[in-house]
Scaffold this active site. Structure first.
Site, PDB file in Angstrom:
ATOM      1  N   CYS A   2     -30.149  28.125  -6.270  1.00  0.00           N
ATOM      2  CA  CYS A   2     -29.348  29.216  -6.842  1.00  0.00           C
ATOM      3  C   CYS A   2     -29.023  30.165  -5.688  1.00  0.00           C
ATOM      4  O   CYS A   2     -29.565  30.033  -4.607  1.00  0.00           O
ATOM      5  CB  CYS A   2     -30.148  30.004  -7.870  1.00  0.00           C
ATOM      6  SG  CYS A   2     -30.786  28.998  -9.208  1.00  0.00           S
ATOM      7  N   ARG A  27     -24.064  27.372  -3.828  1.00  0.00           N
ATOM      8  CA  ARG A  27     -25.461  27.111  -4.169  1.00  0.00           C
ATOM      9  C   ARG A  27     -25.678  26.927  -5.672  1.00  0.00           C
ATOM     10  O   ARG A  27     -26.789  26.583  -6.104  1.00  0.00           O
ATOM     11  CB  ARG A  27     -26.353  28.252  -3.674  1.00  0.00           C
ATOM     12  CG  ARG A  27     -26.327  28.460  -2.175  1.00  0.00           C
ATOM     13  CD  ARG A  27     -27.294  29.551  -1.781  1.00  0.00           C
ATOM     14  NE  ARG A  27     -28.639  29.241  -2.203  1.00  0.00           N
ATOM     15  CZ  ARG A  27     -29.496  28.493  -1.527  1.00  0.00           C
ATOM     16  NH1 ARG A  27     -29.146  27.988  -0.370  1.00  0.00           N
ATOM     17  NH2 ARG A  27     -30.699  28.255  -2.003  1.00  0.00           N
ATOM     18  N   TRP A  74     -27.983  27.776 -10.687  1.00  0.00           N
ATOM     19  CA  TRP A  74     -27.887  26.319 -10.833  1.00  0.00           C
ATOM     20  C   TRP A  74     -29.116  25.968 -11.650  1.00  0.00           C
ATOM     21  O   TRP A  74     -30.240  25.962 -11.153  1.00  0.00           O
ATOM     22  CB  TRP A  74     -27.909  25.651  -9.465  1.00  0.00           C
ATOM     23  CG  TRP A  74     -27.893  24.164  -9.529  1.00  0.00           C
ATOM     24  CD1 TRP A  74     -28.963  23.328  -9.401  1.00  0.00           C
ATOM     25  CD2 TRP A  74     -26.768  23.317  -9.729  1.00  0.00           C
ATOM     26  NE1 TRP A  74     -28.567  22.033  -9.514  1.00  0.00           N
ATOM     27  CE2 TRP A  74     -27.229  21.988  -9.714  1.00  0.00           C
ATOM     28  CE3 TRP A  74     -25.408  23.567  -9.926  1.00  0.00           C
ATOM     29  CZ2 TRP A  74     -26.375  20.901  -9.888  1.00  0.00           C
ATOM     30  CZ3 TRP A  74     -24.571  22.481 -10.096  1.00  0.00           C
ATOM     31  CH2 TRP A  74     -25.056  21.159 -10.071  1.00  0.00           C
ATOM     32  N   ASN A 100     -34.938  31.926  -7.296  1.00  0.00           N
ATOM     33  CA  ASN A 100     -34.361  30.616  -6.960  1.00  0.00           C
ATOM     34  C   ASN A 100     -35.530  29.673  -6.754  1.00  0.00           C
ATOM     35  O   ASN A 100     -36.464  30.020  -6.042  1.00  0.00           O
ATOM     36  CB  ASN A 100     -33.547  30.779  -5.665  1.00  0.00           C
ATOM     37  CG  ASN A 100     -33.205  29.454  -5.031  1.00  0.00           C
ATOM     38  OD1 ASN A 100     -33.036  28.457  -5.717  1.00  0.00           O
ATOM     39  ND2 ASN A 100     -33.107  29.440  -3.712  1.00  0.00           N
ATOM     40  N   GLY A 101     -35.498  28.524  -7.391  1.00  0.00           N
ATOM     41  CA  GLY A 101     -36.590  27.566  -7.192  1.00  0.00           C
ATOM     42  C   GLY A 101     -37.312  27.272  -8.488  1.00  0.00           C
ATOM     43  O   GLY A 101     -36.766  27.463  -9.576  1.00  0.00           O
ATOM     44  N   GLU A 480     -25.689   0.412  -1.662  1.00  0.00           N
ATOM     45  CA  GLU A 480     -25.369   1.832  -1.492  1.00  0.00           C
ATOM     46  C   GLU A 480     -24.932   2.132  -0.061  1.00  0.00           C
ATOM     47  O   GLU A 480     -24.009   2.911   0.167  1.00  0.00           O
ATOM     48  CB  GLU A 480     -26.573   2.686  -1.923  1.00  0.00           C
ATOM     49  CG  GLU A 480     -26.432   4.181  -1.715  1.00  0.00           C
ATOM     50  CD  GLU A 480     -25.237   4.822  -2.402  1.00  0.00           C
ATOM     51  OE1 GLU A 480     -24.553   4.155  -3.207  1.00  0.00           O
ATOM     52  OE2 GLU A 480     -24.952   6.001  -2.104  1.00  0.00           O
ATOM     53  N   LYS A 484     -21.312   3.813   0.805  1.00  0.00           N
ATOM     54  CA  LYS A 484     -21.177   5.050   1.599  1.00  0.00           C
ATOM     55  C   LYS A 484     -20.182   4.834   2.729  1.00  0.00           C
ATOM     56  O   LYS A 484     -19.312   5.656   2.972  1.00  0.00           O
ATOM     57  CB  LYS A 484     -22.522   5.460   2.212  1.00  0.00           C
ATOM     58  CG  LYS A 484     -23.497   6.161   1.340  1.00  0.00           C
ATOM     59  CD  LYS A 484     -23.148   7.557   0.906  1.00  0.00           C
ATOM     60  CE  LYS A 484     -22.299   7.597  -0.303  1.00  0.00           C
ATOM     61  NZ  LYS A 484     -22.787   7.326  -1.613  1.00  0.00           N
ATOM     62  N   GLU A 487     -16.441   4.423   1.427  1.00  0.00           N
ATOM     63  CA  GLU A 487     -15.766   5.565   0.802  1.00  0.00           C
ATOM     64  C   GLU A 487     -15.407   6.665   1.794  1.00  0.00           C
ATOM     65  O   GLU A 487     -14.435   7.381   1.582  1.00  0.00           O
ATOM     66  CB  GLU A 487     -16.543   6.115  -0.399  1.00  0.00           C
ATOM     67  CG  GLU A 487     -17.824   6.833  -0.104  1.00  0.00           C
ATOM     68  CD  GLU A 487     -18.483   7.365  -1.371  1.00  0.00           C
ATOM     69  OE1 GLU A 487     -19.706   7.400  -1.417  1.00  0.00           O
ATOM     70  OE2 GLU A 487     -17.779   7.768  -2.311  1.00  0.00           O
ATOM     71  N   HIS A 503     -23.319 -19.166   0.755  1.00  0.00           N
ATOM     72  CA  HIS A 503     -22.504 -19.740  -0.326  1.00  0.00           C
ATOM     73  C   HIS A 503     -21.033 -19.339  -0.201  1.00  0.00           C
ATOM     74  O   HIS A 503     -20.283 -19.468  -1.155  1.00  0.00           O
ATOM     75  CB  HIS A 503     -23.071 -19.335  -1.688  1.00  0.00           C
ATOM     76  CG  HIS A 503     -24.446 -19.892  -1.911  1.00  0.00           C
ATOM     77  ND1 HIS A 503     -24.678 -21.217  -2.187  1.00  0.00           N
ATOM     78  CD2 HIS A 503     -25.663 -19.304  -1.834  1.00  0.00           C
ATOM     79  CE1 HIS A 503     -25.982 -21.430  -2.295  1.00  0.00           C
ATOM     80  NE2 HIS A 503     -26.605 -20.285  -2.085  1.00  0.00           N
ATOM     81  N   LYS A 602     -15.105  14.115  -7.095  1.00  0.00           N
ATOM     82  CA  LYS A 602     -16.558  14.235  -7.232  1.00  0.00           C
ATOM     83  C   LYS A 602     -17.029  13.731  -8.579  1.00  0.00           C
ATOM     84  O   LYS A 602     -18.075  13.113  -8.689  1.00  0.00           O
ATOM     85  CB  LYS A 602     -16.977  15.699  -7.018  1.00  0.00           C
ATOM     86  CG  LYS A 602     -18.479  15.936  -7.039  1.00  0.00           C
ATOM     87  CD  LYS A 602     -19.152  15.315  -5.830  1.00  0.00           C
ATOM     88  CE  LYS A 602     -20.660  15.319  -5.927  1.00  0.00           C
ATOM     89  NZ  LYS A 602     -21.275  14.302  -5.059  1.00  0.00           N
TER      90      LYS A 602
END
Ligand code: M6R
Length: 607
Positions: A2, A27, A74, A100-101, A480, A484, A487, A503, A602
């Site tokens: 946050c 944040r 957040w 925050n946290g 993955e 990455k 993209e 194969h 996103k």
């Protein structure tokens, strides 16, 4: 994650707070609020939604006062509502706190406070702090905060104010960031440097376990035990954009480097030895014992996290598990027996295909568990249970830290279910729990090796096709790593199980073709090594991702990206990091728009 802003000085506080919060929106941005004190009274204004909503509330009703604190949220505990927005106050409205946290032991503190007659009005962990501070207050805010935080455990930063001390801000840093801005007869506090740069470039950065008491002309820095700290202010020469990225050139790199903290936050208060507590998960009686099928559904990077989940659930629970792309599953006619669990993975919690597939399985009788990074997102409205991944806002389109947090969340889930089903003996559970707890330190170690990855990236930047191979969990990581790369670098890349090469795809391997092999799984190590020999024999340039102590692989690779040894089961959390860095540096060498790659968004909220 946050954003916190504080001000004390001769000027009106509220415009300064709002301006600071605007700079901290990166944040968190699901709700916001301010508390402003004019000496005798404190005015609290809050609004769910983006900062514009709070600005609309403040406009025309600007609270007078020269001291204030503000917060952009957040959410971690409780959905983003007006009530859950910060600042939080005690029952007398004389004390206010922004935070925050995570307060790890807030359930226990809340019960104690409620038993003592306090009324809690929000779902947040923050509210307990302000009650503790007001209870401890005997005319000295700093002393009260010190006593209150001695009762709280977790990783957090907080700022407290009271009407009784109208020119004092008291703040504590316990892992989450906090910075003091030094002005001329005025002082600022913020959780990020961007919020200070409109006012000052002189800052004092708090370290863990430190506390600061701020008045307009004075900053007193101490340890939480009350020992004085003498620290000269630092001069900041970043511009605002650099400051938002924490000095990193791109959000993606910043987010990659946050991953050690993300892994720590994800397990905070949830893992104790081998025992797991998932605060928003409540298994109905008998459900876990009778569980006979797990469905995992997701898209993109989240799906790749699900491929790891499939191996975990089958390995640790011995329950058949299917991982299916949500956009495929939603148009299938899945056969569901009673007693199935759907794990829907989504950073945003808003991906249209994932929502549709999850609801389809739920409608057919499956229990739905959401693993998501966004509190209150659409997926959480439908889900029976939720695991919040606590990665903080992810700004770069290419997902990195949210993927890692999904992996860690699934390990916690598998450990919890495995324990409850009796599929995991105590020794194995302790082994997995112990290895999980070590991951943040091991991630730090991997991140220190960025230079070596950059050297390899230079060699790849001019190639057109790059292949990623591995077996089992290593294959899941390869998928993955490949995504990455494509993209953000726009290079063609494919991932496949190492055994699949011969194969067909082997025909594409010629002199110099880059092949990245992830080889950490001991039970198939030799098999993967055979595939390596096959590509090496065709002249491939082989880049290995392997444990530090694996010397055998040196004979079959041209370049190595090393990771510390962990349980094979947990290696994806470490082995993905060099691949994220590789993708980043290849794209950087190619001079591309890393944070906003072409054609992508996103969050994909359309079909
Ligand atoms: O928000 P979600 O996790 O549901 O998003 C799913 C995918 O769109 C997302 O992971 C996408 O693949 C990323 N951009 C990859 O980096």
């Amino acid at each position: 994650m946050c954003g916190i802003m504080g001000y004390v000085g001769p000027r009106q506080a509220s415009p300064i707070l709002l301006q600071g919060l605007r700079r901290l929106e990166y944040r968190g941005y699901d709700s916001a609020g301010i508390a402003v004190s004019d000496g005798g009274n404190m005015t609290i204004l809050k609004a769910a939604g983006k900062l514009d909503q709070l600005e609309a509330v403040v406009a025309g009703a600007e609270p007078p006062g020269n001291l204030g604190i503000g917060h952009t949220r957040w959410a971690t505990h409780g959905p983003p509502t007006d009530l859950n927005a910060h600042p939080h106050t005690d029952s007398t409205d004389e004390f206010a706190v922004v935070h925050n946290g995570i307060i790890e032991n807030f359930h226990q503190l809340k019960e104690e406070l409620m038993a003592a007659g306090k009324t809690m009005v929000s779902d947040t962990d923050t509210e307990v702090l302000v009650h503790l501070i007001s209870d401890e207050y005997e005319g000295d805010l700093a002393a009260a905060v010190r006593k209150a935080v001695a009762r709280a455990t977790g990783a957090y930063a907080l700022v407290a104010v009271t009407v009784h001390e109208p020119d004092t801000l008291v703040a504590v840093r316990m892992i989450s960031p906090l910075v003091v801005g030094i002005g001329d007869g005025e002082m600022y506090l913020a959780s990020g440097i961007p919020a200070l740069l409109d006012h000052t470039r002189q800052v004092v950065v708090l370290e863990d376990g430190e506390m600061v008491t701020i008045n307009p002309g004075r900053v007193v820095l101490e340890t939480l035990q009350g020992d004085p700290i003498d620290r000269e202010p630092a001069e900041i020469d970043w511009d605002v954009e650099q400051a938002e990225k924490g000095g990193y050139p791109h959000f993606m790199l910043k987010e990659i480097f946050e991953q050690s903290q993300v892994a720590a936050d994800c397990v905070l208060g949830r893992l104790d030895g081998s025992s797991v507590t998932l605060e928003d998960v409540e298994w109905p009686r008998g459900f876990v014992e009778e569980l006979d099928k797990v469905w995992i559904t997701a898209c993109g990077t989240a799906f790749h996290a699900g491929l790891v989940g499939k191996e975990l659930f089958e390995g640790l629970l011995r329950v058949p598990t299917e991982a299916v792309y949500a956009h495929e599953l939603r148009y299938r006619d899945p056969i569901l027996e009673p007693g199935s669990l759907t794990v829907a993975l989504s950073q945003s919690g808003e991906t249209a295909d994932t929502l549709a597939a999850a609801r389809l399985l739920q409608d057919r009788g499956s229990r739905l568990l959401a693993v998501t990074n966004v509190v209150g997102s659409a997926l959480t409205h439908y889900a029976d249970d939720v695991i919040y991944t606590r990665a903080g806002p992810e700004i770069a389109v290419a997902s990195t830290k949210a993927y890692l947090a999904m992996l860690v969340s699934q390990y916690l889930l598998a450990l919890d279910l495995g324990h409850r089903r009796g599929a995991l003996d105590q020794a194995r559970a302790l082994e997995v729990g112990g290895a999980l707890a070590k991951l943040p330190a091991q991630l730090e170690e991997v991140l220190k090796r960025e230079d070596g990855v950059e050297d390899v990236a230079q060699l790849l930047a001019g190639h057109d096709d790059i292949y990623f191979i591995g077996r089992g969990l290593d294959y899941a990581v390869a998928t993955e790593g490949s995504l990455k790369l494509k993209e953000i670098s726009y290079l063609h890349s494919e991932a496949m199980p190492a055994g699949e090469l011969k194969h067909g795809t082997l025909a594409l391997i010629t002199e110099g073709t880059p092949v990245v092999v992830v080889n950490t799984q001991q039970h198939v190590y030799d098999k993967t090594t055979s595939a390596l020999q096959e590509v090496k024999a065709r002249g491939a340039m082989v880049i290995g991702v392997a444990y530090d102590d694996d010397t055998e692989i040196e004979a079959y690779t041209d370049h190595l990206l090393r990771i510390p040894r962990t349980l094979d089961l947990l290696s994806p959390v470490l082995s993905i990091v060099p691949l994220q860095l590789l993708a980043y540096h290849v794209a950087d060498h190619r001079g591309l728009d890393i944070d906003q790659p072409r054609n992508l968004a996103k969050s994909v909220t359309v079909e």
